[in-house]
Design a protein around this motif. Structure first.
Motif, PDB file in Angstrom:
ATOM      1  N   GLY A 282       0.177   6.010  -6.889  1.00  0.00           N
ATOM      2  CA  GLY A 282      -0.297   6.119  -5.514  1.00  0.00           C
ATOM      3  C   GLY A 282      -1.804   6.166  -5.393  1.00  0.00           C
ATOM      4  O   GLY A 282      -2.335   6.714  -4.434  1.00  0.00           O
TER       5      GLY A 282
ATOM      6  N   TYR B 167      10.719   4.470  -3.766  1.00  0.00           N
ATOM      7  CA  TYR B 167      10.357   3.115  -3.347  1.00  0.00           C
ATOM      8  C   TYR B 167      11.429   2.098  -3.754  1.00  0.00           C
ATOM      9  O   TYR B 167      11.732   1.162  -3.001  1.00  0.00           O
ATOM     10  CB  TYR B 167       9.016   2.713  -3.954  1.00  0.00           C
ATOM     11  CG  TYR B 167       7.826   3.466  -3.419  1.00  0.00           C
ATOM     12  CD1 TYR B 167       7.656   3.675  -2.051  1.00  0.00           C
ATOM     13  CD2 TYR B 167       6.854   3.974  -4.284  1.00  0.00           C
ATOM     14  CE1 TYR B 167       6.557   4.365  -1.561  1.00  0.00           C
ATOM     15  CE2 TYR B 167       5.743   4.659  -3.795  1.00  0.00           C
ATOM     16  CZ  TYR B 167       5.602   4.859  -2.441  1.00  0.00           C
ATOM     17  OH  TYR B 167       4.508   5.538  -1.957  1.00  0.00           O
TER      18      TYR B 167
ATOM     19  N   LYS C 145      -0.174   1.527  -8.109  1.00  0.00           N
ATOM     20  CA  LYS C 145       1.189   1.429  -7.617  1.00  0.00           C
ATOM     21  C   LYS C 145       2.133   2.464  -8.215  1.00  0.00           C
ATOM     22  O   LYS C 145       3.060   2.902  -7.564  1.00  0.00           O
ATOM     23  CB  LYS C 145       1.721   0.009  -7.871  1.00  0.00           C
ATOM     24  CG  LYS C 145       0.850  -1.074  -7.216  1.00  0.00           C
ATOM     25  CD  LYS C 145       0.698  -0.854  -5.714  1.00  0.00           C
ATOM     26  CE  LYS C 145      -0.434  -1.639  -5.096  1.00  0.00           C
ATOM     27  NZ  LYS C 145      -0.357  -3.066  -5.216  1.00  0.00           N
TER      28      LYS C 145
ATOM     29  N   THR D 184      -3.937   3.781  -4.698  1.00  0.00           N
ATOM     30  CA  THR D 184      -4.503   2.597  -4.045  1.00  0.00           C
ATOM     31  C   THR D 184      -5.858   2.892  -3.414  1.00  0.00           C
ATOM     32  O   THR D 184      -6.754   2.044  -3.423  1.00  0.00           O
ATOM     33  CB  THR D 184      -3.545   2.047  -2.982  1.00  0.00           C
ATOM     34  OG1 THR D 184      -3.177   3.103  -2.086  1.00  0.00           O
ATOM     35  CG2 THR D 184      -2.287   1.479  -3.617  1.00  0.00           C
TER      36      THR D 184
ATOM     37  N   THR E 198       8.871   9.492  -7.190  1.00  0.00           N
ATOM     38  CA  THR E 198       8.292   8.699  -6.109  1.00  0.00           C
ATOM     39  C   THR E 198       8.618   7.222  -6.287  1.00  0.00           C
ATOM     40  O   THR E 198       8.966   6.527  -5.322  1.00  0.00           O
ATOM     41  CB  THR E 198       6.769   8.888  -6.049  1.00  0.00           C
ATOM     42  OG1 THR E 198       6.478  10.264  -5.823  1.00  0.00           O
ATOM     43  CG2 THR E 198       6.159   8.061  -4.927  1.00  0.00           C
ATOM     44  N   MET E 199       8.515   6.715  -7.526  1.00  0.00           N
ATOM     45  CA  MET E 199       8.854   5.319  -7.773  1.00  0.00           C
ATOM     46  C   MET E 199      10.331   5.059  -7.484  1.00  0.00           C
ATOM     47  O   MET E 199      10.697   3.999  -6.950  1.00  0.00           O
ATOM     48  CB  MET E 199       8.500   4.937  -9.209  1.00  0.00           C
ATOM     49  CG  MET E 199       7.005   4.802  -9.449  1.00  0.00           C
ATOM     50  SD  MET E 199       6.588   4.179 -11.093  1.00  0.00           S
ATOM     51  CE  MET E 199       6.902   5.643 -12.099  1.00  0.00           C
TER      52      MET E 199
ATOM     53  N   ASP F 194       0.865  -1.179   0.000  1.00  0.00           N
ATOM     54  CA  ASP F 194       0.000   0.000   0.000  1.00  0.00           C
ATOM     55  C   ASP F 194       0.901   1.227   0.000  1.00  0.00           C
ATOM     56  O   ASP F 194       1.663   1.452   0.942  1.00  0.00           O
ATOM     57  CB  ASP F 194      -0.908  -0.009   1.233  1.00  0.00           C
ATOM     58  CG  ASP F 194      -1.996   1.039   1.150  1.00  0.00           C
ATOM     59  OD1 ASP F 194      -2.048   1.763   0.136  1.00  0.00           O
ATOM     60  OD2 ASP F 194      -2.780   1.145   2.093  1.00  0.00           O
ATOM     61  N   THR F 195       0.839   2.005  -1.051  1.00  0.00           N
ATOM     62  CA  THR F 195       1.728   3.151  -1.214  1.00  0.00           C
ATOM     63  C   THR F 195       1.600   4.118  -0.048  1.00  0.00           C
ATOM     64  O   THR F 195       0.532   4.271   0.538  1.00  0.00           O
ATOM     65  CB  THR F 195       1.428   3.874  -2.537  1.00  0.00           C
ATOM     66  OG1 THR F 195       0.020   4.136  -2.610  1.00  0.00           O
ATOM     67  CG2 THR F 195       1.822   2.997  -3.716  1.00  0.00           C
ATOM     68  N   THR F 196       2.709   4.777   0.277  1.00  0.00           N
ATOM     69  CA  THR F 196       2.761   5.636   1.458  1.00  0.00           C
ATOM     70  C   THR F 196       3.132   7.080   1.155  1.00  0.00           C
ATOM     71  O   THR F 196       2.916   7.954   2.000  1.00  0.00           O
ATOM     72  CB  THR F 196       3.789   5.085   2.457  1.00  0.00           C
ATOM     73  OG1 THR F 196       5.062   4.954   1.806  1.00  0.00           O
ATOM     74  CG2 THR F 196       3.353   3.716   2.981  1.00  0.00           C
ATOM     75  N   GLN F 197       3.708   7.345  -0.023  1.00  0.00           N
ATOM     76  CA  GLN F 197       4.133   8.710  -0.343  1.00  0.00           C
ATOM     77  C   GLN F 197       2.966   9.521  -0.903  1.00  0.00           C
ATOM     78  O   GLN F 197       2.107   8.996  -1.609  1.00  0.00           O
ATOM     79  CB  GLN F 197       5.274   8.681  -1.361  1.00  0.00           C
ATOM     80  CG  GLN F 197       6.549   8.052  -0.810  1.00  0.00           C
ATOM     81  CD  GLN F 197       7.034   8.764   0.440  1.00  0.00           C
ATOM     82  OE1 GLN F 197       7.411   9.940   0.400  1.00  0.00           O
ATOM     83  NE2 GLN F 197       7.033   8.058   1.569  1.00  0.00           N
TER      84      GLN F 197
ATOM     85  N   PHE G 205       7.188  -0.534  -0.207  1.00  0.00           N
ATOM     86  CA  PHE G 205       6.320   0.629  -0.072  1.00  0.00           C
ATOM     87  C   PHE G 205       6.298   1.031   1.403  1.00  0.00           C
ATOM     88  O   PHE G 205       5.635   0.395   2.222  1.00  0.00           O
ATOM     89  CB  PHE G 205       4.891   0.304  -0.530  1.00  0.00           C
ATOM     90  CG  PHE G 205       4.755   0.099  -2.003  1.00  0.00           C
ATOM     91  CD1 PHE G 205       4.912   1.157  -2.881  1.00  0.00           C
ATOM     92  CD2 PHE G 205       4.440  -1.148  -2.505  1.00  0.00           C
ATOM     93  CE1 PHE G 205       4.757   0.966  -4.243  1.00  0.00           C
ATOM     94  CE2 PHE G 205       4.289  -1.343  -3.873  1.00  0.00           C
ATOM     95  CZ  PHE G 205       4.454  -0.281  -4.744  1.00  0.00           C
TER      96      PHE G 205
ATOM     97  N   TYR H  57       2.687  -3.440 -12.319  1.00  0.00           N
ATOM     98  CA  TYR H  57       3.963  -2.913 -11.813  1.00  0.00           C
ATOM     99  C   TYR H  57       4.932  -2.555 -12.943  1.00  0.00           C
ATOM    100  O   TYR H  57       6.119  -2.340 -12.702  1.00  0.00           O
ATOM    101  CB  TYR H  57       4.618  -3.942 -10.883  1.00  0.00           C
ATOM    102  CG  TYR H  57       3.779  -4.239  -9.666  1.00  0.00           C
ATOM    103  CD1 TYR H  57       3.873  -3.459  -8.527  1.00  0.00           C
ATOM    104  CD2 TYR H  57       2.876  -5.311  -9.661  1.00  0.00           C
ATOM    105  CE1 TYR H  57       3.093  -3.721  -7.415  1.00  0.00           C
ATOM    106  CE2 TYR H  57       2.092  -5.576  -8.557  1.00  0.00           C
ATOM    107  CZ  TYR H  57       2.205  -4.774  -7.427  1.00  0.00           C
ATOM    108  OH  TYR H  57       1.426  -5.035  -6.337  1.00  0.00           O
TER     109      TYR H  57
END
Length: 441
Positions: A289, A354, A286, A291, A350-351, A81-84, A424, A256
């Motif tokens: 972000g 991660y 993903k 999700t 952002t990717m 689960d993405t966080t940024q 993530f 992905y």
């Protein structure tokens, strides 16, 4: 040992495992509670589903650990689960679209079920450049998970299927629900009618197609969840040739693909002839972000035909129009902003963040002498613990390091002996996890 850092990443809700907790009650207790029954039998397909899911099992073990260690702070590196934060240019586009709904000039009701034309064109031109994918072949949706089920509706329940092993369990579960999988063998943890294509590290987790029997459908994920490996061009050429020789259809999950850093194809449609044998499902979750925002798409080529010559795209369009009213116009505005120069650049950064997390995790496990896979073309690290079961490893890492991972068995029998660790997360969580793991493993 108690840890004080709190880092949260959600645990998957769709991965199956045999539950260890007994929730049964006596027959007399159940009879006393029942006051009325309908005359409708339960679906035999739903009865065939695995009895439990990984999420409640992990939650139970996590809760028990927290009860015994009330001052401990868990680091959760389970599902991705993405966080940024989503970049401002993307959220601003969504906010602008939402505010416009309060004006007479900006209000919009239903949009096209297939998705806004501007977004479909942007997906085709940005992600499928040079592959001859047309905008009308792209169906915008509320996410890849939902599209997996819609594709199942498209195809007759009598058709046979093959899956990578290990792989994302949604393919098997949705196949069970539509009646395509048969009964579960509790001993092997395999469904009777599913062909499990063993994927091992010696071949970069690509199945041995020379030993794979013919099936009507082939579910294939690249980069793979959970192993993080991406199929090479040569391997995907073999897969397309295999499908053509057998008259099969490939259901290709590229959720992905944006994380691929080498020359591996990002779409099955980079392979000549794939439009005649493949459907591709993908997602904004993903790489953007989304999700919790929910946006995805599916490509059904015009060249993909049934045995009688009828185009599958017409049936899929009918399913979408019957079962779906289209993705939110607000969300689609955000999706369109993802493909602006500023938006796409921000998402790449952002990717990269991660993937730096993944590099830290890979180096941590390698420093302990573990065989580590993934972390280069996908945000998951797949770690082998020979001689131990996945749940044994899960419990050791939870008890000794207060870190939640995912047991590999949740992704199929081929995942036994492995754990999956998500990249993530916030950097401080990843660094703290690395320190803890180095001390206790």
């Amino acid at each position: 040992m108690y840890y004080q850092l709190s880092c949260v990443v959600c645990i998957p809700r769709s991965i199956w495992v045999q539950p260890s907790t007994n929730h049964s009650s006596s027959k007399s207790d159940r009879e006393q509670r029942i006051e009325y029954l309908t005359k409708i039998p339960r679906s035999v397909n739903l009865e065939s589903l695995q009895n439990g899911y990984l999420f409640p099992e992990i939650s139970t073990r996590e809760s028990e650990y927290s009860r015994r260690n009330p001052h401990a702070r868990l680091i959760k590196l389970g599902i991705g689960d993405t966080t940024q934060p989503i970049p401002d240019i993307i959220t601003s586009a969504m906010a602008e679209q939402a505010l416009a709904l309060s004006t007479a000039q900006g209000y919009k009701g239903y949009g096209p079920e297939q998705g806004n034309r501007e977004l479909r064109r942007a997906i085709a031109e940005t992600l499928y450049q040079g592959m001859e994918v047309k905008e009308n072949e792209i169906f915008v949706s509320d996410g890849a998970q939902c599209d997996i089920s819609r594709v199942q509706m498209l195809l007759d329940s009598s058709l046979s299927i093959a899956l990578q092993d290990p792989t994302f369990p949604g393919y098997a579960d949705s196949s069970v629900i539509v009646g395509r999988a048969g009964r579960l063998n509790a001993g092997s943890r395999k469904y009777k009618k599913i062909v499990y294509m063993k994927c091992e590290p010696e071949n970069n987790f690509f199945p041995n197609l020379s030993k794979t029997p013919r099936t009507d459908l082939i579910f294939f994920c690249s980069p793979n969840n959970p192993t993080g490996s991406a199929a090479s061009r040569q391997q995907l050429e073999q897969l397309v040739e295999f499908a053509k020789a057998n008259g099969s259809i490939i259901i290709y999950d590229s959720a992905y693909a944006a994380y691929i850093s080498d020359e591996s194809p990002r779409s099955i449609f980079e392979i000549p002839g794939a439009k005649e044998v493949a459907i591709e499902i993908s997602s904004f979750s993903k790489f953007a972000g989304f999700t919790g925002v929910r946006l995805g798409w599916t490509v059904v080529p015009e060249e993909l035909l049934y045995a009688n010559g009828y185009p599958m795209i017409r049936d899929y369009d009918r399913i979408v129009c019957t079962c779906f009213n289209g993705a939110s116009n607000i969300v689609q505005a955000g999706g369109l902003a993802c493909f602006s120069a500023e938006g796409f650049g921000a998402l790449k950064r952002t990717m990269g963040y991660y993937m730096e997390n993944a590099k830290i995790l890979v180096e941590t496990f390698e420093s302990m002498g573990k065989k580590v896979y993934g972390g280069k073309n996908g945000p998951y690290v797949w770690v082998h613990f020979p001689g131990l079961s996945s749940w044994q490893v899960f419990n050791q890492i939870l008890e000794r390091a207060a870190i939640v991972t995912v047991p590999g068995i949740g992704f199929g029998p081929g995942g036994e002996g492995y754990i999956r660790v998500s990249a993530f997360g916030h950097r401080e969580c990843i660094l703290e996890a690395s320190r803890r793991l180095t001390k206790v493993l």
